[in-house]
Design a protein around this motif. Structure first.
Motif, PDB file in Angstrom:
ATOM      1  N   ALA A 134       0.824  -1.212   0.000  1.00 36.81           N
ATOM      2  CA  ALA A 134       0.000   0.000   0.000  1.00 36.81           C
ATOM      3  C   ALA A 134       0.852   1.253   0.000  1.00 36.81           C
ATOM      4  CB  ALA A 134      -0.926  -0.008   1.221  1.00 36.81           C
ATOM      5  N   GLU A 135       1.993   1.227   0.694  1.00 41.18           N
ATOM      6  CA  GLU A 135       2.845   2.415   0.747  1.00 41.18           C
ATOM      7  C   GLU A 135       3.460   2.736  -0.609  1.00 41.18           C
ATOM      8  OE1 GLU A 135       5.402  -0.956   2.599  1.00 41.18           O
ATOM      9  OE2 GLU A 135       3.297  -0.360   2.486  1.00 41.18           O
ATOM     10  N   PHE A 136       3.524   1.738  -1.500  1.00 43.71           N
ATOM     11  CA  PHE A 136       3.986   1.985  -2.868  1.00 43.71           C
ATOM     12  C   PHE A 136       2.874   2.582  -3.711  1.00 43.71           C
ATOM     13  CE2 PHE A 136       4.268   0.432  -7.277  1.00 43.71           C
ATOM     14  CZ  PHE A 136       5.462   1.025  -7.660  1.00 43.71           C
ATOM     15  N   LEU A 137       1.690   2.019  -3.611  1.00 47.39           N
ATOM     16  CA  LEU A 137       0.566   2.485  -4.425  1.00 47.39           C
ATOM     17  C   LEU A 137       0.095   3.876  -4.020  1.00 47.39           C
ATOM     18  CD1 LEU A 137      -1.537  -0.809  -4.563  1.00 47.39           C
ATOM     19  CD2 LEU A 137      -0.188   0.196  -6.415  1.00 47.39           C
ATOM     20  N   GLN A 138       0.322   4.239  -2.752  1.00 48.13           N
ATOM     21  CA  GLN A 138      -0.121   5.539  -2.244  1.00 48.13           C
ATOM     22  C   GLN A 138       1.081   6.276  -1.649  1.00 48.13           C
ATOM     23  OE1 GLN A 138      -3.122   4.349   0.554  1.00 48.13           O
ATOM     24  NE2 GLN A 138      -4.484   3.552  -1.022  1.00 48.13           N
ATOM     25  N   PRO A 139       1.907   6.859  -2.500  1.00 54.94           N
ATOM     26  CA  PRO A 139       3.136   7.519  -2.024  1.00 54.94           C
ATOM     27  C   PRO A 139       2.830   8.624  -1.025  1.00 54.94           C
ATOM     28  CG  PRO A 139       3.124   7.316  -4.419  1.00 54.94           C
ATOM     29  CD  PRO A 139       1.754   6.965  -3.953  1.00 54.94           C
ATOM     30  N   SER A 140       3.675   8.732  -0.023  1.00 50.55           N
ATOM     31  CA  SER A 140       3.452   9.728   1.021  1.00 50.55           C
ATOM     32  C   SER A 140       4.777  10.280   1.515  1.00 50.55           C
ATOM     33  CB  SER A 140       2.693   9.084   2.185  1.00 50.55           C
ATOM     34  OG  SER A 140       2.697   9.913   3.323  1.00 50.55           O
ATOM     35  N   SER A 141       4.778  11.554   1.859  1.00 42.42           N
ATOM     36  CA  SER A 141       5.979  12.179   2.424  1.00 42.42           C
ATOM     37  C   SER A 141       6.314  11.593   3.784  1.00 42.42           C
ATOM     38  CB  SER A 141       5.773  13.689   2.552  1.00 42.42           C
ATOM     39  OG  SER A 141       4.670  13.971   3.398  1.00 42.42           O
ATOM     40  N   GLU A 142       5.335  10.990   4.430  1.00 40.19           N
ATOM     41  CA  GLU A 142       5.550  10.408   5.749  1.00 40.19           C
ATOM     42  C   GLU A 142       6.179   9.018   5.682  1.00 40.19           C
ATOM     43  OE1 GLU A 142       1.723  10.446   7.535  1.00 40.19           O
ATOM     44  OE2 GLU A 142       1.606  12.643   7.663  1.00 40.19           O
ATOM     45  N   ARG A 143       6.108   8.383   4.531  1.00 38.26           N
ATOM     46  CA  ARG A 143       6.684   7.038   4.376  1.00 38.26           C
ATOM     47  C   ARG A 143       7.406   6.970   3.041  1.00 38.26           C
ATOM     48  NH1 ARG A 143       9.277   3.066   4.548  1.00 38.26           N
ATOM     49  NH2 ARG A 143       8.631   0.953   5.096  1.00 38.26           N
ATOM     50  N   GLN A 144       8.538   7.686   2.960  1.00 36.27           N
ATOM     51  CA  GLN A 144       9.277   7.713   1.712  1.00 36.27           C
ATOM     52  C   GLN A 144       9.984   6.380   1.489  1.00 36.27           C
ATOM     53  OE1 GLN A 144      11.334  11.314   0.654  1.00 36.27           O
ATOM     54  NE2 GLN A 144      10.318  12.485   2.261  1.00 36.27           N
ATOM     55  N   LEU A 145      10.063   5.989   0.224  1.00 35.83           N
ATOM     56  CA  LEU A 145      10.596   4.684  -0.137  1.00 35.83           C
ATOM     57  C   LEU A 145      11.777   4.803  -1.078  1.00 35.83           C
ATOM     58  CD1 LEU A 145       7.262   2.802  -0.993  1.00 35.83           C
ATOM     59  CD2 LEU A 145       8.565   2.627   1.138  1.00 35.83           C
ATOM     60  N   VAL A 146      12.652   3.812  -1.031  1.00 38.07           N
ATOM     61  CA  VAL A 146      13.686   3.616  -2.045  1.00 38.07           C
ATOM     62  C   VAL A 146      13.524   2.190  -2.547  1.00 38.07           C
ATOM     63  CG1 VAL A 146      16.136   3.598  -2.595  1.00 38.07           C
ATOM     64  CG2 VAL A 146      15.268   5.172  -0.858  1.00 38.07           C
ATOM     65  N   ILE A 147      13.369   2.023  -3.846  1.00 37.36           N
ATOM     66  CA  ILE A 147      13.187   0.692  -4.415  1.00 37.36           C
ATOM     67  C   ILE A 147      14.131   0.484  -5.592  1.00 37.36           C
ATOM     68  CG2 ILE A 147      10.758   0.600  -3.737  1.00 37.36           C
ATOM     69  CD1 ILE A 147      10.062   1.106  -6.731  1.00 37.36           C
ATOM     70  N   GLY A 148      14.536  -0.748  -5.815  1.00 38.80           N
ATOM     71  CA  GLY A 148      15.218  -1.094  -7.056  1.00 38.80           C
ATOM     72  C   GLY A 148      14.180  -1.210  -8.152  1.00 38.80           C
ATOM     73  N   PHE A 149      14.528  -0.815  -9.371  1.00 41.90           N
ATOM     74  CA  PHE A 149      13.536  -0.773 -10.445  1.00 41.90           C
ATOM     75  C   PHE A 149      14.164  -1.157 -11.777  1.00 41.90           C
ATOM     76  CE2 PHE A 149      11.184   1.597 -13.780  1.00 41.90           C
ATOM     77  CZ  PHE A 149       9.926   1.025 -13.592  1.00 41.90           C
ATOM     78  N   ASP A 150      13.402  -1.902 -12.571  1.00 39.23           N
ATOM     79  CA  ASP A 150      13.846  -2.269 -13.916  1.00 39.23           C
ATOM     80  C   ASP A 150      12.626  -2.678 -14.728  1.00 39.23           C
ATOM     81  OD1 ASP A 150      15.663  -2.689 -15.988  1.00 39.23           O
ATOM     82  OD2 ASP A 150      16.009  -4.788 -15.442  1.00 39.23           O
TER      83      ASP A 150
END
Length: 338
Positions: free
Chosen positions: A42-58
């Motif tokens: 859910a934290e990926f689908l609903q980006p928030s300044s309170e729960r910032q993410l770093v993900i690998g992507f390709d």
């Protein structure tokens, strides 16, 4: 509200409470094949300044570019890898990822984002944003270490994994998949996904967060700014629009601490040059001698659309003065009689 002059280089957040510190941690990551959006965090689908993410992507696909077919998007979190199946899930699934892929709250760590960004933009209307491109970061670290810039000397992902400063591992399976792709370009379209396809797709993002952490330890403030700006320009590179990228996110401004430096870096730009029909040969020259000479003379990166297109354009990224110099030299080559 702070002014642009007061903006500092954003250092991306930690990708999790327990950062991955070695390869053994990575081998145990669970892998999830995603065919509907509800299977994603859910934290990926609903980006928030309170729960910032770093993900690998390709991304994987068939002739991945504007006209190809995007088949899989790989998302590597600190505790799991998600393979977003664009074939089974279709446009609905991919567009559910649009807020995160465009969000400044989700940092996407990727190796050479240009064609992935192009495919997302033209096939799904997604403007890939806030990337940390490990290919760019590697070059910046080498420059910090005193290595001279060499035109077209871009490290491959296999080469990056093999570098003992980051992973020091071989990735022989990558070449096996490349052989299969040469034999059958539709390799990534087949369903259900085979064990080899799942493993190969996951391995393309499995190590990105580990590499990311090691690179951040090496990059100084100047290089971090270059990394942010060039990543943004790489994302735009092949995504040509009629409004000159006016609707894309603004480029990261130069921070105060670098402005105060008497050797402050010059703002970097992307310029797209149209090449008239029949003139690309003059620009490239026999065996590429002309374009190589231009690249060696200018402190700018020059990309051609090539076979994946657009074949009639040249893309130049670099400091304003160097981009203008490259443009003048290319226009001069257009006047040459082949």
């Amino acid at each position: 509200m702070s002014s642009p002059r007061e903006t500092h280089i954003p250092v991306p957040p930690d990708p999790g409470d327990k950062p991955i510190n070695n390869e053994s941690d990575l081998s145990t990551l669970s892998i999830h094949v995603v065919t509907c959006a509800s299977q994603l965090p859910a934290e990926f689908l609903q980006p928030s300044s309170e729960r910032q993410l770093v993900i690998g992507f390709d991304c994987e696909g068939v002739d991945l570019c504007r006209n190809g077919t995007l088949c899989i998007m790989q998302l590597a979190f600190s505790d799991a890898i998600y393979l977003v199946d664009a074939i089974e899930g279709g446009e609905t699934l991919v567009k559910a990822c649009k807020p995160a892929l465009e969000s400044s709250y989700v940092t996407k760590v990727i190796h050479d984002c240009k064609r992935d960004s192009e495919a997302l933009f033209f096939q799904f209307g997604i403007q890939l944003n806030n990337v940390v491109d490990t290919q760019i970061a590697y070059s910046l670290i080498k420059e910090q270490e005193g290595h001279k810039r060499v035109p077209d000397d871009y490290i491959s992902f296999v080469g990056l994994l093999a570098d003992p400063s980051y992973c020091g591992i071989s990735y022989d399976e990558k070449e096996e998949v490349r052989v299969l792709l040469r034999q059958d370009p539709n390799f990534w379209t087949y369903r259900p996904l085979s064990k080899q396809m799942v493993r190969a797709a996951a391995d393309d993002v499995r190590f990105l967060l580990l590499i990311y952490h090691k690179m951040l330890e090496k990059l100084n403030q100047r290089s971090l700014w270059y990394l942010a700006v060039r990543g943004a320009l790489y994302c735009r590179c092949f995504c040509i629009s009629d409004n000159n990228y006016a609707d894309w996110p603004a480029l990261p401004p130069l921070p105060d601490n670098l402005i105060a430096d008497r050797h402050a870096p010059e703002q970097e730009i992307l310029s797209v040059l149209d090449v008239p029909p029949g003139k690309m040969g003059c620009v490239i020259g026999r065996r590429g001698v002309n374009i190589l000479s231009i690249k060696e003379s200018c402190n700018a990166e020059i990309f051609l659309g090539g076979d994946k297109g657009p074949p009639d354009k040249v893309f130049i990224i670099g400091p304003v003065k160097q981009v203008r110099k490259a443009l003048a030299m290319i226009r001069g080559r257009m006047l040459d009689i082949y």
